[in-house]
Design a protein around this motif. Sequence first.
Motif, PDB file in Angstrom:
ATOM      1  N   GLY A 294       0.821  -1.208   0.000  1.00 40.40           N
ATOM      2  CA  GLY A 294       0.000   0.000   0.000  1.00 40.40           C
ATOM      3  C   GLY A 294       0.855   1.257   0.000  1.00 40.40           C
ATOM      4  N   THR A 593      -5.992  -6.082   8.225  1.00 36.20           N
ATOM      5  CA  THR A 593      -5.693  -5.233   7.067  1.00 36.20           C
ATOM      6  C   THR A 593      -6.876  -4.327   6.745  1.00 36.20           C
ATOM      7  N   GLY A 597      -6.860  -0.301   6.860  1.00 32.95           N
ATOM      8  CA  GLY A 597      -7.308   0.489   5.718  1.00 32.95           C
ATOM      9  C   GLY A 597      -8.448   1.422   6.066  1.00 32.95           C
ATOM     10  N   VAL A 603      -3.359   0.356   2.098  1.00 32.26           N
ATOM     11  CA  VAL A 603      -3.108  -1.086   2.032  1.00 32.26           C
ATOM     12  C   VAL A 603      -3.495  -1.582   0.644  1.00 32.26           C
TER      13      VAL A 603
END
Length: 644
Positions: A294, A593, A597, A603
């Motif tokens: 990311g 994750t 985000g 990400v």
Amino acid sequence: MQQAAPLVTLVDITRSYGEKEAAVQVLKGLNLTIHSGEFVAIVGASGSGKSTLMNILGCLDRPSSGSYIFKGTDVSRLDADGLARLRRESFGFVFQSYNLIHSLNASQNVEMPAVYAGASLEVRQERAVELLRYLGLEERLTYRPNQLSGGQQQRVSIARALMNGGQIILADEPTGALDSKSGEDVMKLLIEFWQAGHTLILIIHSKEVASHANRVIEIKDGEIIGDTVRDVTCKKASFKTPPPSKSTLFFELAESMKSSLRALRMNIFRTILTLLGIVIGVASVIVMLAIGDGAKKEVVDRISSLGTNLLVIRPGGPNTRGFANIATLVPEDMKAIDMMENILGTMPESRRNTTVRYGNNDAQTPINTTSYALPLVRSWPVAQGTFFTQEDEDNLAKVIVLGQTVATSLFGEKDPLGEFVLVGNILFQVIGVMSERGASAMGEDEDDVVFMPYTTGSLHILGYQNLRNITVAVEDVKHIDRTQKEIEALLLARHGVEDFRIRNMASLIENVSQTQNTLTILLGSIAGISLLVGGIGIMNIMLVSVTERTKEIGIRMANGARMRNIMQQFLIEAIVVSALGGFIGVVIGLTVTAVVGYFGIGVVYSVWPVALAFGCSFLTGLVFGYLPAKKAAKLDPVVALASE
């Protein structure tokens, strides 16, 4: 009438323990023959060697010297799996301590020899129920050993000995741990099976119990001192054998999987602790790589927003810092470059922070003196109004174009077009507002800017005519390197010295990508260490498991398990733990994750980190489970059975 060939023949059998001078000889040159259908009681005091003799007869142990012939086969020539086959097909063991596996119920314990013989589930279940019903345990099929009395456990042990036929039943002190009533019942059953045609070899210290046998062999200090035969007719074998079976790899793996899952379920807390390392490792790999990718995408996107077809020319030689030699680039250089091939457009950029004011509103903002080509070179369209033209540049027009941030600060919701803004002490007319750009590669607000013609800015704002940089947009990015060399040659010819630097944005993006890849690999490596630690944890736990379950391994080997069966079971346990941990880790990793985000951190979701993390967890189980599995498979059956 000629007697049939012996079932068992021992010739000069010795068995010693220890090395060289410290060796202790337990059996001393025994010679013995046993025929099919006999009931042989081997009696002797503790330490006389009778249990060692039984282990050799049952192929649980090997003699130090001498030969053991079983049904015409020299047992000494067989490998570990060959001995396992004999135990599986010809012998049934009844132990003093029952030797039942506590994680299995009565029916499953009885089925075990048939599992290693390759019998189908239906066949072995039917056979187990038949035997247990015959032994009076029909109501105890699903009971575990700790739910059964001593007599009931010994009956389960007898049923297990008969599962694959039990041509030879080897009973080692089968009544030693039982009360007198239960002991009498067990002996009646054994005698009943002998009378049905099984060959029964009984290891016993009680001569009273041995009196039921038709042959009594007395052993003392490792030697046979008596061999008495009663006048009892030996029956020809007529015992019922199960249908022939054939084991396949798929069958073995399926059964090993069942055993592994059962063992993991029995030690659920330890299984969870083992999973923890793999879960953390896999989740860390996924999260770290997602954040790393990311960050890479965000940086590359920001740089790419400037244009990947750009060449940025700045004053100063290759070994100078900053803009010490600030007067090396002039507008004529830009115009000469603009006339070259593969040039889409050129523009200068010089900045100075200045206060701009409209009415009672003012803002401190960068003034960017540039050319009419900026929207084309930077791919930055105007949202309202127009951008200034070449004519404006030539006429030193006092016009400006605002970035969105400045327009909002000065005018709010009011339309700024046509209004006059005070830049320093000079009035400029607003002719346009740029489209929103956002943050730059360095994190700066690109919309916080005011654009004006570089000619006007040089005269009224900057106070100098030279250029701080020249940005060149090429038409065909495939030839950007060639165009860069041509520009270098042009400027060298004009200046006579290399007093400039050219930065290739395409190369910059490539370099940044490589740097970010390195950082991503570093992050992944750090996360991978936790996966490695989890793998070491699996190996340690599995080694402990092998140690704790050594007796179980011995029981399985006594009932016909090959080396590969034992290895499969423990290896599959490690793989199942790793795979399950990998799956949970993937779920947690993707969840974390998503949370990261959600809070605005860049990400990137991709398949390969997930596949990599899960694949590594699977391989971790395979690699780190191999050593414990190999150790378990190489255990000596008689040593394993003796462990507690």
